[in-house]
Design a protein around this motif. Structure first.
Motif, PDB file in Angstrom:
ATOM      1  N   ASP A  90       0.827  -1.216   0.000  1.00  0.00           N
ATOM      2  CA  ASP A  90       0.000   0.000   0.000  1.00  0.00           C
ATOM      3  C   ASP A  90       0.858   1.261   0.000  1.00  0.00           C
ATOM      4  OD1 ASP A  90      -2.230  -1.598  -0.016  1.00  0.00           O
ATOM      5  OD2 ASP A  90      -2.629  -1.393   2.138  1.00  0.00           O
ATOM      6  N   ILE A  91       1.903   1.259   0.819  1.00  0.00           N
ATOM      7  CA  ILE A  91       2.817   2.402   0.865  1.00  0.00           C
ATOM      8  C   ILE A  91       3.530   2.545  -0.476  1.00  0.00           C
ATOM      9  CG2 ILE A  91       4.952   3.278   1.937  1.00  0.00           C
ATOM     10  CD1 ILE A  91       3.858   1.975   4.583  1.00  0.00           C
ATOM     11  N   ARG A 143       2.407   1.648  -3.371  1.00  0.00           N
ATOM     12  CA  ARG A 143       1.443   2.134  -4.355  1.00  0.00           C
ATOM     13  C   ARG A 143       1.260   3.653  -4.235  1.00  0.00           C
ATOM     14  NH1 ARG A 143      -3.105  -0.733  -3.258  1.00  0.00           N
ATOM     15  NH2 ARG A 143      -2.719  -2.334  -4.805  1.00  0.00           N
ATOM     16  N   SER A 144       1.093   4.154  -3.014  1.00  0.00           N
ATOM     17  CA  SER A 144       0.878   5.596  -2.865  1.00  0.00           C
ATOM     18  C   SER A 144       2.143   6.377  -3.221  1.00  0.00           C
ATOM     19  CB  SER A 144       0.370   5.952  -1.468  1.00  0.00           C
ATOM     20  OG  SER A 144       1.349   5.710  -0.501  1.00  0.00           O
ATOM     21  N   MET A 145       3.317   5.836  -2.882  1.00  0.00           N
ATOM     22  CA  MET A 145       4.576   6.505  -3.260  1.00  0.00           C
ATOM     23  C   MET A 145       4.763   6.489  -4.770  1.00  0.00           C
ATOM     24  SD  MET A 145       7.246   5.239  -0.316  1.00  0.00           S
ATOM     25  CE  MET A 145       8.642   6.132  -1.015  1.00  0.00           C
ATOM     26  N   TYR A 146       4.351   5.392  -5.421  1.00  0.00           N
ATOM     27  CA  TYR A 146       4.451   5.294  -6.878  1.00  0.00           C
ATOM     28  C   TYR A 146       3.530   6.322  -7.540  1.00  0.00           C
ATOM     29  CZ  TYR A 146       4.072   3.425 -11.610  1.00  0.00           C
ATOM     30  OH  TYR A 146       4.056   3.290 -12.972  1.00  0.00           O
ATOM     31  N   GLN A 147       2.304   6.418  -7.043  1.00  0.00           N
ATOM     32  CA  GLN A 147       1.327   7.349  -7.631  1.00  0.00           C
ATOM     33  C   GLN A 147       1.767   8.799  -7.479  1.00  0.00           C
ATOM     34  OE1 GLN A 147      -2.135   5.807  -5.583  1.00  0.00           O
ATOM     35  NE2 GLN A 147      -2.650   4.426  -7.270  1.00  0.00           N
ATOM     36  N   SER A 148       2.475   9.112  -6.390  1.00  0.00           N
ATOM     37  CA  SER A 148       2.933  10.485  -6.172  1.00  0.00           C
ATOM     38  C   SER A 148       4.260  10.773  -6.881  1.00  0.00           C
ATOM     39  CB  SER A 148       3.105  10.760  -4.671  1.00  0.00           C
ATOM     40  OG  SER A 148       4.256  10.090  -4.179  1.00  0.00           O
ATOM     41  N   GLU A 163       7.098   9.679  -5.813  1.00  0.00           N
ATOM     42  CA  GLU A 163       8.138   9.629  -4.793  1.00  0.00           C
ATOM     43  C   GLU A 163       8.995   8.370  -4.913  1.00  0.00           C
ATOM     44  OE1 GLU A 163       8.338   9.959   0.095  1.00  0.00           O
ATOM     45  OE2 GLU A 163       6.390  10.017  -0.892  1.00  0.00           O
TER      46      GLU A 163
END
Length: 102
Positions: free
Chosen positions: A84-85, A87-92, A94
């Motif tokens: 999950d972390i 995925r959110s880092m990939y989408q941003s 980062e």
């Protein structure tokens, strides 16, 4: 060598390490599958450790990062997080920045 020392050696010796269930070609859980897809999308070269092959590592990695779930991503010896972390880092964007440095 105890399991904590073995894990530390693995994450220190390799720039990008993914502790996962199964292998990148045959992930054994959907979260491990997501994690490998994200790393592939970033073009990252990484070492995959299949925790299903070694119960000591499977339990030891949870203690190592004080994180209860697998997969776990390490970059330059530092714990980044699970699927999950990632995925959110990939989408941003980062994660791509972090991996580009690695």
């Amino acid at each position: 060598m105890d399991v904590q020392a073995k894990i530390k050696e693995t994450v220190s010796a390799n720039r990008v390490v993914l502790f996962m269930k199964g292998s990148p070609k045959f992930p054994q859980c959907k979260f491990s599958n997501v994690a490998t897809q994200i790393l592939d999308a970033c073009g990252a070269k990484f070492v995959a450790i299949d925790v299903l092959q070694d119960m000591d590592i499977r339990e030891g990695i949870k203690q190592y990062a004080n994180w209860p779930t697998i997969p776990q991503l390490y970059v330059d010896g530092e714990f980044i997080g699970g699927a999950d972390i990632m995925r959110s880092m990939y989408q941003s964007g980062e994660l791509q920045t972090l991996l580009a440095k690695a």
